[in-house]
Motif scaffolding. Structure first.
Motif, mmCIF file in Angstrom:
data_model
loop_
_atom_site.group_PDB
_atom_site.id
_atom_site.type_symbol
_atom_site.label_atom_id
_atom_site.label_comp_id
_atom_site.label_asym_id
_atom_site.label_seq_id
_atom_site.Cartn_x
_atom_site.Cartn_y
_atom_site.Cartn_z
ATOM 1 N N HIS A 151 1.076 -1.321 -0.268
ATOM 2 C CA HIS A 151 -0.290 -0.253 -0.551
ATOM 3 C C HIS A 151 0.641 1.041 0.098
ATOM 4 O O HIS A 151 1.626 1.382 0.675
ATOM 5 C CB HIS A 151 -0.555 0.220 1.092
ATOM 6 N N ARG A 152 0.711 1.629 -1.457
ATOM 7 C CA ARG A 152 1.480 3.400 -1.185
ATOM 8 C C ARG A 152 0.597 4.181 -1.750
ATOM 9 O O ARG A 152 1.231 5.093 -2.493
ATOM 10 C CB ARG A 152 2.733 2.959 -2.242
ATOM 11 N N GLY A 153 -0.567 4.512 -1.381
ATOM 12 C CA GLY A 153 -1.446 5.642 -1.832
ATOM 13 C C GLY A 153 -2.301 5.186 -2.867
ATOM 14 O O GLY A 153 -1.589 3.386 -3.724
ATOM 15 N N CYS A 154 -3.208 4.639 -3.190
ATOM 16 C CA CYS A 154 -4.321 3.950 -3.787
ATOM 17 C C CYS A 154 -4.008 3.950 -5.158
ATOM 18 O O CYS A 154 -3.986 2.724 -5.603
ATOM 19 C CB CYS A 154 -6.064 5.120 -3.928
ATOM 20 N N ALA A 164 -13.234 -7.458 -2.443
ATOM 21 C CA ALA A 164 -14.040 -5.794 -2.189
ATOM 22 C C ALA A 164 -15.704 -5.998 -1.549
ATOM 23 O O ALA A 164 -16.648 -6.473 -2.062
ATOM 24 C CB ALA A 164 -14.574 -5.204 -2.807
ATOM 25 N N GLU A 165 -15.773 -5.948 0.256
ATOM 26 C CA GLU A 165 -17.351 -5.989 0.411
ATOM 27 C C GLU A 165 -18.483 -4.974 0.573
ATOM 28 O O GLU A 165 -19.767 -4.736 0.618
ATOM 29 C CB GLU A 165 -17.052 -6.991 1.575
ATOM 30 N N LYS A 166 -18.079 -3.733 0.717
ATOM 31 C CA LYS A 166 -18.629 -2.274 0.689
ATOM 32 C C LYS A 166 -17.195 -1.109 0.071
ATOM 33 O O LYS A 166 -16.396 -1.914 -0.081
ATOM 34 C CB LYS A 166 -17.995 -2.055 2.059
ATOM 35 N N PRO A 167 -17.659 -0.493 -0.002
ATOM 36 C CA PRO A 167 -17.641 0.956 -0.682
ATOM 37 C C PRO A 167 -16.158 1.527 0.017
ATOM 38 O O PRO A 167 -15.980 1.140 1.024
ATOM 39 C CB PRO A 167 -18.395 2.640 -0.198
ATOM 40 N N ASP A 168 -15.439 0.838 -0.992
ATOM 41 C CA ASP A 168 -13.782 1.633 -0.106
ATOM 42 C C ASP A 168 -13.568 3.133 -0.040
ATOM 43 O O ASP A 168 -13.677 3.856 -1.512
ATOM 44 C CB ASP A 168 -12.586 0.242 -1.354
ATOM 45 N N VAL A 169 -12.284 3.613 0.429
ATOM 46 C CA VAL A 169 -11.878 4.701 0.042
ATOM 47 C C VAL A 169 -10.988 5.308 -1.364
ATOM 48 O O VAL A 169 -10.921 5.799 -2.343
ATOM 49 C CB VAL A 169 -10.868 5.016 1.005
ATOM 50 N N CYS A 170 -10.170 3.807 -2.629
ATOM 51 C CA CYS A 170 -9.786 3.021 -3.717
ATOM 52 C C CYS A 170 -10.705 3.468 -4.757
ATOM 53 O O CYS A 170 -11.577 2.093 -4.621
ATOM 54 C CB CYS A 170 -8.446 2.592 -4.019
ATOM 55 N N LYS A 171 -10.079 3.925 -5.358
ATOM 56 C CA LYS A 171 -11.262 3.821 -6.737
ATOM 57 C C LYS A 171 -10.990 2.394 -7.170
ATOM 58 O O LYS A 171 -11.485 2.093 -8.122
ATOM 59 C CB LYS A 171 -10.835 4.516 -8.196
ATOM 60 N N TRP A 172 -9.544 1.402 -6.872
ATOM 61 C CA TRP A 172 -9.818 0.270 -7.586
ATOM 62 C C TRP A 172 -10.770 -0.267 -7.001
ATOM 63 O O TRP A 172 -10.984 -1.660 -7.068
ATOM 64 C CB TRP A 172 -8.486 0.337 -7.841
ATOM 65 N N GLY A 187 0.418 -7.833 -14.619
ATOM 66 C CA GLY A 187 1.248 -7.186 -13.609
ATOM 67 C C GLY A 187 0.393 -7.076 -12.675
ATOM 68 O O GLY A 187 -0.938 -7.230 -12.283
ATOM 69 N N ARG A 188 0.941 -6.502 -11.053
ATOM 70 C CA ARG A 188 -0.068 -6.685 -9.990
ATOM 71 C C ARG A 188 -0.562 -5.287 -9.800
ATOM 72 O O ARG A 188 -1.149 -5.452 -8.106
ATOM 73 C CB ARG A 188 0.887 -6.883 -8.761
ATOM 74 N N SER A 189 -0.772 -4.485 -10.893
ATOM 75 C CA SER A 189 -1.519 -2.967 -10.206
ATOM 76 C C SER A 189 -3.199 -3.377 -10.131
ATOM 77 O O SER A 189 -3.476 -3.667 -11.112
ATOM 78 C CB SER A 189 -1.109 -2.122 -10.818
ATOM 79 N N TRP A 190 -3.195 -3.189 -8.777
ATOM 80 C CA TRP A 190 -4.595 -3.052 -8.664
ATOM 81 C C TRP A 190 -5.621 -1.791 -9.916
ATOM 82 O O TRP A 190 -6.731 -2.131 -9.934
ATOM 83 C CB TRP A 190 -5.460 -2.426 -7.359
ATOM 84 N N ASN A 191 -4.882 -0.475 -10.172
ATOM 85 C CA ASN A 191 -5.270 0.065 -11.038
ATOM 86 C C ASN A 191 -5.020 -0.649 -12.219
ATOM 87 O O ASN A 191 -6.354 -0.115 -12.699
ATOM 88 C CB ASN A 191 -5.078 1.510 -10.585
ATOM 89 N N ARG A 192 -4.357 -0.955 -13.093
ATOM 90 C CA ARG A 192 -4.142 -0.936 -14.100
ATOM 91 C C ARG A 192 -4.696 -2.885 -14.838
ATOM 92 O O ARG A 192 -5.119 -2.877 -16.144
ATOM 93 C CB ARG A 192 -2.401 -0.865 -14.424
ATOM 94 N N ASP A 193 -4.120 -3.667 -14.039
ATOM 95 C CA ASP A 193 -3.886 -4.741 -14.224
ATOM 96 C C ASP A 193 -5.285 -6.163 -13.530
ATOM 97 O O ASP A 193 -4.817 -6.984 -13.499
ATOM 98 C CB ASP A 193 -3.032 -6.164 -13.779
ATOM 99 N N ALA A 194 -6.574 -4.957 -13.166
ATOM 100 C CA ALA A 194 -6.577 -5.749 -12.842
ATOM 101 C C ALA A 194 -8.293 -6.466 -13.234
ATOM 102 O O ALA A 194 -8.735 -5.621 -13.964
ATOM 103 C CB ALA A 194 -7.832 -4.370 -11.068
#
Length: 208
Positions: A151-154, A164-172, A187-194
């Motif tokens: 975790h290094r910022g969302c 993910a079970e509830k609304p989250d602070v991170c957009k991903w 890749g392992r980025s939740w923002n790019r590779d999910a």
């Protein structure tokens, strides 16, 4: 000693038995996306689920499906656990865990990891979360069965698996309905590779 529950369990799920390598797998839990029901709480709480039927013909996804073997984990001689994610009936993720001398929660850990479809994940991988309880902070995050690298910022969150079970602070991890089964590809980025799956299946193998 054999228990009536154990015998009934074997009979009920005979139609679901799957041969994989040298293990015979018995599904004990099936969870569905977007039905508003916590996967983590359902895994721990019998009253929240429908019984897992002998022949898995899903007619509704309003509740997750669960077998009471989960509540008798230490009595059942469980030696392996398999976690699978499916998208439109196609397997997209699988993991197996050593389960000897575990309970129904702590088997899901890096120490117990045996094999996985994630080629870069092993007992030696660097992780900041690897547990069924995952990361849960009221009104901030609820990430269960969570395998996270950092975790290094969302925008710089990296990992492998997250429910993910509830609304989250991170957009991903922000969606219109929950739960959502998230995994990363390549890749392992939740923002790019999910990507997401629609069904979670947890199975066990045991000494008969």
């Amino acid at each position: 000693m054999r228990y009536p529950l154990f015998t009934a369990f074997l009979l009920c799920i005979a139609a679901l038995t799957v041969q994989f390598s040298d293990a015979v797998w018995f599904p004990v839990f099936v969870a569905f996306e977007n039905n508003g029901q916590s996967v983590y709480d359902s895994w721990r709480t019998p009253s929240m689920c429908n019984d897992l039927p002998a022949i898995l013909k899903i007619t509704g996804r309003g509740k997750h499906l669960r077998n009471h073997v989960i509540d008798h984990w230490t009595e059942m001689n469980i030696n392996m656990v398999k976690v699978e994610l499916y998208q439109k009936n196609e397997q997209v993720v699988w993991m197996t865990f050593n389960a000897r001398n575990t309970n129904n929660l702590n088997w899901f850990s890096k120490t117990n990891l045996y094999q996985s479809s994630f080629t870069d994940l092993s007992t030696r991988s660097i992780t900041n979360y690897f547990s069924a309880a995952g990361e849960s902070i009221p009104n901030v995050v609820s990430r269960r069965f969570y395998i996270s690298r950092q975790h290094r910022g969302c925008p710089n969150d990296f990992g492998w698996l997250c429910i993910a079970e509830k609304p989250d602070v991170c957009k991903w991890a922000q969606f219109s309905k929950y739960p959502v089964f998230i995994y990363t590809k390549q890749g392992r980025s939740w923002n790019r590779d999910a990507a997401t799956a629609d069904t979670l299946v947890i199975s066990v193998s045991m000494d008969l």
